[in-house]
Each structure stands twice: as structure tokens, then as C-alpha cells.
Scaffold this active site. Structure first.
Site, PDB file in Angstrom:
ATOM      1  N   ASN A  97      -3.718  70.035 101.604  1.00  0.00           N
ATOM      2  CA  ASN A  97      -3.979  70.455 100.401  1.00  0.00           C
ATOM      3  C   ASN A  97      -2.768  70.753  99.520  1.00  0.00           C
ATOM      4  OD1 ASN A  97      -6.639  69.626 101.084  1.00  0.00           O
ATOM      5  ND2 ASN A  97      -7.065  71.817 101.566  1.00  0.00           N
ATOM      6  N   ASP A  99      -3.420  72.717  96.792  1.00  0.00           N
ATOM      7  CA  ASP A  99      -3.896  73.791  96.038  1.00  0.00           C
ATOM      8  C   ASP A  99      -3.544  75.165  95.917  1.00  0.00           C
ATOM      9  OD1 ASP A  99      -5.731  74.574  98.032  1.00  0.00           O
ATOM     10  OD2 ASP A  99      -6.973  73.104  97.548  1.00  0.00           O
ATOM     11  N   HIS A 114       2.192  68.603 102.112  1.00  0.00           N
ATOM     12  CA  HIS A 114       2.347  67.658 100.933  1.00  0.00           C
ATOM     13  C   HIS A 114       2.789  68.357  99.686  1.00  0.00           C
ATOM     14  CE1 HIS A 114      -0.870  64.878 102.953  1.00  0.00           C
ATOM     15  NE2 HIS A 114       0.203  64.702 103.471  1.00  0.00           N
ATOM     16  N   CYS A 125      18.488  67.012  88.409  1.00  0.00           N
ATOM     17  CA  CYS A 125      18.879  68.138  89.222  1.00  0.00           C
ATOM     18  C   CYS A 125      18.394  68.859  90.297  1.00  0.00           C
ATOM     19  CB  CYS A 125      19.415  69.141  87.959  1.00  0.00           C
ATOM     20  SG  CYS A 125      17.958  70.207  87.198  1.00  0.00           S
ATOM     21  N   CYS A 173      13.100  68.160  81.681  1.00  0.00           N
ATOM     22  CA  CYS A 173      13.818  69.636  82.367  1.00  0.00           C
ATOM     23  C   CYS A 173      14.427  70.221  81.342  1.00  0.00           C
ATOM     24  CB  CYS A 173      14.516  69.051  83.834  1.00  0.00           C
ATOM     25  SG  CYS A 173      15.483  70.487  84.419  1.00  0.00           S
ATOM     26  N   CYS A 176      18.445  70.178  82.168  1.00  0.00           N
ATOM     27  CA  CYS A 176      19.142  68.921  82.215  1.00  0.00           C
ATOM     28  C   CYS A 176      18.507  67.798  81.475  1.00  0.00           C
ATOM     29  CB  CYS A 176      19.760  68.666  83.718  1.00  0.00           C
ATOM     30  SG  CYS A 176      18.201  67.629  84.563  1.00  0.00           S
ATOM     31  N   GLY A 217     -11.987  69.970 107.713  1.00  0.00           N
ATOM     32  CA  GLY A 217     -12.294  69.235 106.322  1.00  0.00           C
ATOM     33  C   GLY A 217     -11.264  68.023 105.957  1.00  0.00           C
ATOM     34  N   GLY A 245     -18.904  63.780 107.998  1.00  0.00           N
ATOM     35  CA  GLY A 245     -18.657  62.502 107.956  1.00  0.00           C
ATOM     36  C   GLY A 245     -17.594  62.173 108.994  1.00  0.00           C
ATOM     37  N   CYS A 261     -17.015  73.307 106.513  1.00  0.00           N
ATOM     38  CA  CYS A 261     -16.077  74.226 106.916  1.00  0.00           C
ATOM     39  C   CYS A 261     -16.119  75.722 106.914  1.00  0.00           C
ATOM     40  CB  CYS A 261     -14.698  73.867 106.363  1.00  0.00           C
ATOM     41  SG  CYS A 261     -14.383  72.073 106.823  1.00  0.00           S
TER      42      CYS A 261
END
Length: 281
Positions: A97, A99, A114, A125, A173, A176, A217, A245, A261
Site C-alpha cells: 500500500n 497510503d 511501492h 533533478c 519542479c 528545476c 489483505g 476472496g 483483516c
């Protein structure tokens, strides 16, 4: 909270072992963040890295949607499952996740496989800045945009379903002028090798310590998470999967539990603390 009595075998197996935990989008649904592949979830096609870097139109589309989605997603709070994992404090908590809710719940040893949606990186940059800062710049550059599309549905990665993105202004940015990208791993990108190696090392250590791998999960559809299940199973490490599932790893699991969960993790935290469980028949 309580879990079905049939889940006691999974809790008993995990109650006093070293643990590595891998979490997916199903853990955050109780915080109001939809998941990708849970029961009843609509088909989703996230933007790939190759599409994002293809030019300004794709970047405009991404940031317009993200401007709306992240404005709501950032208000999500850790749920009982996040808090239970903070109490359990596994040897390593690997999350797919983006988040940031594990960190907000207080888990000290987290690998955000991730990345985190709250960070932004410049592709020129490589400067990293806060998503909150960019949100303020997007709001100033696009007055009234969020209000016009206040009822659009949020998606798991912090964006929304929206086609009307022409004319959305995307700042570059501040350092730059380069292209800004959320500091997350898009489809088509590789997870940075140091993150993967840290996770492999923790999973490998379970074989020596008699530990177990818990999946909470995740459907394990993408290889970034599934590879750790394969690695653990190959080494003879017990694998427990808790997910609503079917998952890609069901055939490798010691126990597969079709449960929520939050309920399961709350009971697991109770068991590891030596408190009485609250099971239902």
C-alpha cells in the site's frame, strides 16, 4: 471484535512465532480506501510508467485525477488492523500500500514496497518534496477544479475516475522545472532492489527462527508481493493468508482464511499478548 472459531488454527500457528507480515489493499478498506481486486471491486487499469512519461497530456490526466483523489485519501485514518499490527510489531512489515497508514499507526519497521503517495519526486533533478506542498500549488493553479468534481469516486492509488482533465495546469519542479511524479512504483517500473533485498532477508530469516509469513489483505496478483510467498514456501516456512476472496498464493498457504483483516489481526494481537480470545462459533 471476533473471528470465527475455525480461524483458531491460523492464530495458534502465529501466536508465538517470529513474523514477517505482507499487507495489501484489503487491509485499508476499513479506512475507506477501496481495493483493486476484492469481491465486487470494478476492473481498474492504473496508469503505467511508460504512459506517464509519454508526454504532458498523460501527466495532466494523472495529476488532475490525483489532485481530487489525494485530497480525500489523505484524510483516511488507520483502522483496527493497522493498530493491531503496530502492537504485534513483526520482524518486518512489508506493505504494497502507498497510503502511509502503517506508519501513522505507529509500526516501527515498515518497508513501503511501492513507495508512499505522500511524497513527490522530480524526474530530472530527483529532488523529493511533500505531496501536501504540491497539492497547495495544484489548488492555486486550478481554482474551483476540486469543487466541480466533488462527487467523483476515489480509487485505491489516490486518484479518481475522471475524463475531463483538459486544461488542468500541472506545475513543474520548484527547483528545476522538471516533471513531477508521485514517489511510488507505477506498473511497468521495478521495485528498487534494496527494498526487495531487505524483504528477502527478513523472509529468509524466518526459516532459521521457525517463524511464519502472514499475508493480510492481498490477492498476490502482482509478482512484487507473490515472490515472498514463493520464497517462504520453498524454504518450508509456514504461510498464512487472510484475504476476502481467492489469492494467487492459496496453493502455497499452510492456512488460507477468508476473513476480514481487522478482525483477524485484532485477535492475533490479543493472542500474542496472552489475553483471552473472543471467538464465535
Amino acid at each position: 471484535m471476533s473471528v470465527p472459531a475455525g480461524s483458531t488454527a491460523g492464530i495458534d500457528l502465529l501466536a508465538d512465532r517470529a513474523l514477517v507480515v505482507l499487507t495489501g489493499a484489503g487491509l485499508s478498506t476499513d479506512s475507506g480506501i477501496p481495493d483493486y481486486r476484492g469481491p465486487g471491486s470494478p476492473a481498474r487499469t492504473p496508469m503505467t510508467y511508460q504512459e506517464f512519461v509519454s508526454g504532458p497530456a498523460a501527466q495532466q490526466r494523472y495529476w488532475a485525477r490525483s489532485h481530487l483523489g489525494w485530497g480525500r485519501m489523505r484524510h483516511a485514518e488507520p483502522n483496527a488492523g493497522h493498530r493491531a499490527l503496530a502492537e504485534i510489531d513483526p520482524d518486518l512489515l512489508i506493505t504494497q500500500n502507498v497510503d502511509g497508514l502503517h506508519e501513522r499507526a505507529g509500526s516501527p519497521r515498515v518497508v513501503a514496497l511501492h513507495g508512499r503517495i505522500a511524497d513527490v519526486v522530480c524526474l530530472r533533478c530527483r529532488a523529493t518534496t511533500s505531496r501536501a506542498g504540491l497539492q497547495a500549488r495544484l489548488t492555486a493553479a486550478n481554482p474551483g477544479f476540486a469543487e466541480r468534481y466533488a462527487d467523483v469516486a476515489v480509487r485505491p492509488d489516490g486518484d479518481v475516475d475522471l475524463d475531463q482533465t483538459a486544461g488542468f495546469v500541472v506545475p513543474g519542479c520548484a527547483a528545476c522545472g522538471g516533471v513531477l511524479k508521485p514517489d511510488v512504483v507505477f506498473f511497468g517500473e521495478n521495485v528498487p532492489a534494496p527494498r526487495v533485498e531487505r524483504c528477502y532477508a527478513a523472509v529468509d530469516a524466518l526459516a532459521d527462527s521457525g517463524g511464519a509469513l502472514l499475508i493480510a489483505g492481498s490477492s498476490l496478483t502482482v509478482m512484487s508481493g507473490f515472490r515472498f510467498v514463493r520464497r517462504a514456501a520453498k524454504a518450508g516456512t509456514p504461510v498464512v493468508i487472510v484475504n476476502r476472496g481467492a489469492t494467487r498464493g492459496d496453493d502455497l498457504a499452510t492456512y488460507k482464511l477468508d476473513l476480514g483483516c481487522s478482525e483477524f489481526l485484532t485477535e492475533l494481537a490479543t493472542a500474542r499478548a496472552g489475553r483471552p480470545l473472543s471467538l464465535v462459533e
